[in-house]
Design a protein around this motif. Structure first.
Motif: not given
Length: 85
Positions: A44-50, A70-77
Motif C-alpha cells: 500500500r502507498k506509504g508502506d515500508r518494504i524490502e 524475486t521477493r517483496i516484504v512489507v516491513l511496516g504499514r
C-alpha cells in the motif's frame, strides 16, 4: 505482461520501478497473473518494504528498476492503513 510498482522516497528523490513477473511471484497458489496481482496488491502507498531482485538501468524507459523482483516484504504499514490495497 509484468506488473509494475513505482517506489519513491520522500522529498522528490529518484524513483525505482519494481517489476513483478507473474511466473516468479512468491505465492504459488493460483494462476501466474493472479499471483502477481496479489503480490502487487499487498503493498500500500506509504508502506515500508524490502525488495529483492536484480537492479538495472532501463535505457528504453529512462529509469532504474528491480527486474525481476524475486521477493517483496512489507516491513511496516503506512499510518492508518490507507492507500491502495
Amino acid at each position: 505482461g509484468d506488473y509494475h510498482l513505482k517506489l519513491c522516497a520522500p522529498a522528490g528523490r529518484p524513483c525505482v520501478v519494481v517489476e513483478i513477473i507473474p511466473l516468479l511471484s512468491a505465492d504459488r497458489i493460483g494462476e501466474p497473473k493472479e499471483r502477481a496481482a496479489k503480490a502487487r496488491a499487498a503493498v500500500r502507498k506509504g508502506d515500508r518494504i524490502e525488495v529483492t531482485g536484480i537492479t538495472r538501468w532501463d535505457a528504453e524507459h529512462g529509469w532504474w528498476e528491480i527486474h525481476p523482483a524475486t521477493r517483496i516484504v512489507v516491513l511496516g504499514r503506512a499510518p492508518g492503513g490507507k492507500g491502495r490495497k
